[in-house]
Motif scaffolding. Sequence first.
Motif, PDB file in Angstrom:
ATOM      1  N   HIS A   9       0.831  -1.213   0.000  1.00 32.75           N
ATOM      2  CA  HIS A   9       0.000   0.000   0.000  1.00 32.75           C
ATOM      3  C   HIS A   9       0.863   1.260   0.000  1.00 32.75           C
ATOM      4  CE1 HIS A   9      -3.426  -2.460   0.373  1.00 32.75           C
ATOM      5  NE2 HIS A   9      -4.203  -1.620   1.019  1.00 32.75           N
ATOM      6  N   LEU A  13       1.491   4.461  -2.745  1.00 34.03           N
ATOM      7  CA  LEU A  13       1.411   5.884  -2.399  1.00 34.03           C
ATOM      8  C   LEU A  13       2.664   6.627  -2.847  1.00 34.03           C
ATOM      9  CD1 LEU A  13      -0.001   6.277   1.222  1.00 34.03           C
ATOM     10  CD2 LEU A  13      -1.139   6.666  -0.954  1.00 34.03           C
ATOM     11  N   MET A  43       4.678  11.924   1.101  1.00 37.68           N
ATOM     12  CA  MET A  43       3.316  11.371   1.041  1.00 37.68           C
ATOM     13  C   MET A  43       3.129  10.254   2.070  1.00 37.68           C
ATOM     14  SD  MET A  43       5.514  10.272  -1.318  1.00 37.68           S
ATOM     15  CE  MET A  43       5.226  11.181  -2.838  1.00 37.68           C
ATOM     16  N   THR A  47       1.610   7.696   7.773  1.00 35.33           N
ATOM     17  CA  THR A  47       1.141   6.351   7.419  1.00 35.33           C
ATOM     18  C   THR A  47       1.853   5.249   8.205  1.00 35.33           C
ATOM     19  OG1 THR A  47       2.738   6.118   5.624  1.00 35.33           O
ATOM     20  CG2 THR A  47       0.608   7.093   5.056  1.00 35.33           C
ATOM     21  N   ARG A  57       2.193   3.320  14.240  1.00 34.28           N
ATOM     22  CA  ARG A  57       0.771   2.981  14.113  1.00 34.28           C
ATOM     23  C   ARG A  57       0.569   1.541  14.569  1.00 34.28           C
ATOM     24  NH1 ARG A  57      -2.777   5.983  11.541  1.00 34.28           N
ATOM     25  NH2 ARG A  57      -3.957   4.136  11.001  1.00 34.28           N
TER      26      ARG A  57
ATOM     27  N   LYS B  12     -12.563  -1.697  -0.993  1.00 34.32           N
ATOM     28  CA  LYS B  12     -11.256  -2.089  -1.521  1.00 34.32           C
ATOM     29  C   LYS B  12     -10.859  -1.307  -2.760  1.00 34.32           C
ATOM     30  CE  LYS B  12     -10.409  -5.405   1.490  1.00 34.32           C
ATOM     31  NZ  LYS B  12      -9.290  -5.271   2.453  1.00 34.32           N
ATOM     32  N   ALA B  34      -6.310   0.546  -5.211  1.00 37.60           N
ATOM     33  CA  ALA B  34      -6.719  -0.826  -4.898  1.00 37.60           C
ATOM     34  C   ALA B  34      -6.312  -1.204  -3.484  1.00 37.60           C
ATOM     35  CB  ALA B  34      -6.091  -1.790  -5.898  1.00 37.60           C
ATOM     36  N   GLY B  35      -7.232  -1.783  -2.770  1.00 34.99           N
ATOM     37  CA  GLY B  35      -6.962  -2.242  -1.414  1.00 34.99           C
ATOM     38  C   GLY B  35      -7.249  -1.210  -0.351  1.00 34.99           C
ATOM     39  N   TRP B  36      -7.313   0.055  -0.733  1.00 34.00           N
ATOM     40  CA  TRP B  36      -7.632   1.085   0.257  1.00 34.00           C
ATOM     41  C   TRP B  36      -9.140   1.190   0.425  1.00 34.00           C
ATOM     42  CZ3 TRP B  36      -4.267   4.323   3.061  1.00 34.00           C
ATOM     43  CH2 TRP B  36      -2.907   4.173   2.761  1.00 34.00           C
ATOM     44  N   GLY B  57      -7.408   3.340   5.945  1.00 30.69           N
ATOM     45  CA  GLY B  57      -7.275   1.939   6.305  1.00 30.69           C
ATOM     46  C   GLY B  57      -6.744   1.827   7.719  1.00 30.69           C
ATOM     47  N   VAL B  63      -5.329   9.049   3.809  1.00 31.58           N
ATOM     48  CA  VAL B  63      -4.727   9.902   2.792  1.00 31.58           C
ATOM     49  C   VAL B  63      -5.849  10.457   1.911  1.00 31.58           C
ATOM     50  CG1 VAL B  63      -2.461   8.799   2.747  1.00 31.58           C
ATOM     51  CG2 VAL B  63      -4.261   7.932   1.279  1.00 31.58           C
ATOM     52  N   HIS B  65      -6.618  11.940  -2.109  1.00 32.94           N
ATOM     53  CA  HIS B  65      -6.129  12.067  -3.475  1.00 32.94           C
ATOM     54  C   HIS B  65      -6.998  13.054  -4.243  1.00 32.94           C
ATOM     55  CE1 HIS B  65      -4.319   8.146  -2.446  1.00 32.94           C
ATOM     56  NE2 HIS B  65      -3.410   8.456  -3.340  1.00 32.94           N
TER      57      HIS B  65
END
Lengths: 98, 371
Positions: A9, A13, A43, A47, A57, B12, B34-36, B57, B63, B65
């Motif tokens: 993931h 990003l 970015m 996270t 996290r 997802k 994908a997946g978020w 998530g 985040v 976009h």
Amino acid sequence: MIRVILPPHLRTLASVGREVQVEVSGAVTQRTVLDAVEREYPMLLGTMRDRESGRRRALVRFFACEEDLSNESPDAELPDRVIKGEEPFMVVGAMAGG
Amino acid sequence: MSGVRLLVGTRKGAFVLTSDGKRQDWEVSGPHFAGWEIYHVNGSPADPDRLWASASGGWFGQVIHRSDDGGTTWRQVDHDFTYQPPVGDHLWYDGTPRPWEFKRIWHLEPSRTDPDVVYAGAEDASLYKSTDGGQKWVELAGLRTHVSAPKWQPGAGGLCLHTIILDPVNKDRIFVAISAAGAFRSDDGGVSWQPINRGLVSEGIADPDAEVGHCVHRLAMHPSRPDTLFMQKHWDVLRTDDAGGSWREVSGNLPTDFGFPIAVHAHEPETIYVVPITSDSLHYVMDGKLRVYRSRTGGEQWEPLTVGLPQENCYVNVLRDAMAVDTLDECGIYFGTSGGQVYGSSDSGDSWRPIVRDLPPVLSVEVQVLP
């Protein structure tokens, strides 16, 4: 150079592949490595660790040299092999359902 | 001929569905991110090619976009959603105080006139605004620091600010709704706020007609009648004709008044749509039949719309942000389900067809009409 492996993931990003390399000056610790990653890839701020407190996290783990370093002090030196660039510092999304 | 673009957020990833003005054949692009978990994707009325997407998530947080080409390419913007100090406490499920803690963005509401201005509704309930295209977010803290806020308590889905309505006539007026605090209105651009929950009755709270504490699921407004709002509450469908000064129940002959989404026809301010589900413990439609209910009288009298919708063995839900209407002459209506289907009607709800059947569970649906 410190090698860092990011989970899928976060690769998406940051638009990077599986592994990135960052320069760290001074002590090589979780904190300085993550600082460098965030500097290079802003970015990813927030996270891997909470933006305010800097705490990891809850579902993010840090591995290196087959050790789970998640609960080590963020200011503890990372293993020699990571510092020498022989092994990567791994950011991992904790195993969980869904 | 005009085009229509559906923006679909799912568990997802996000999907963009496009069609011409006939709305019969659709192209599906995605998954984006994908997946978020994509709680919401929305487009700017001022620049339809500027889209916003909220991706979150449990692992990596929140985040945001932005796309400037209608969803073909996306770039990440800022996602620093910091509460303005003092942060303070709100109530937890057990009635004890707990510090406010940011979890995710539920809803993005772009300005009607300025493509660089967008509002974001968060869990734990707070409202943010960006005036520079998402480079920086600032909390409109007058809401979260309202005198009633320490008494707000999360609903089952979390203490989420899920509805943001920008008044099309009075530019200083904003409506929001929070589960489970209620509805609120600002008349000064979001600086100060007042609860607008008079007339709401909720048996599940200690004081059934309290000023705050009501589990509002969704608000809807017709742009030509901004003082009239419709509400789907945890139980009850309600309307106000004085911008929230007072509400009255209009559930009428609905088979159940529990549900999540509510929408208003694009051209008929008294025509509204809801999707009743069985109860708050059974989050699926009644009797295995997926039925949208339409009122052409602003509530009280409701008719089931069934043509083209599954009428047996169907046990899906439709979430609060997962219904939208377009503005074409024959109004189009769209909704997405927890089963991953997106249904559309191009005749005001008289008949329906599945646009796509097998997406991940749908969290949100928005629609744009393109020139």
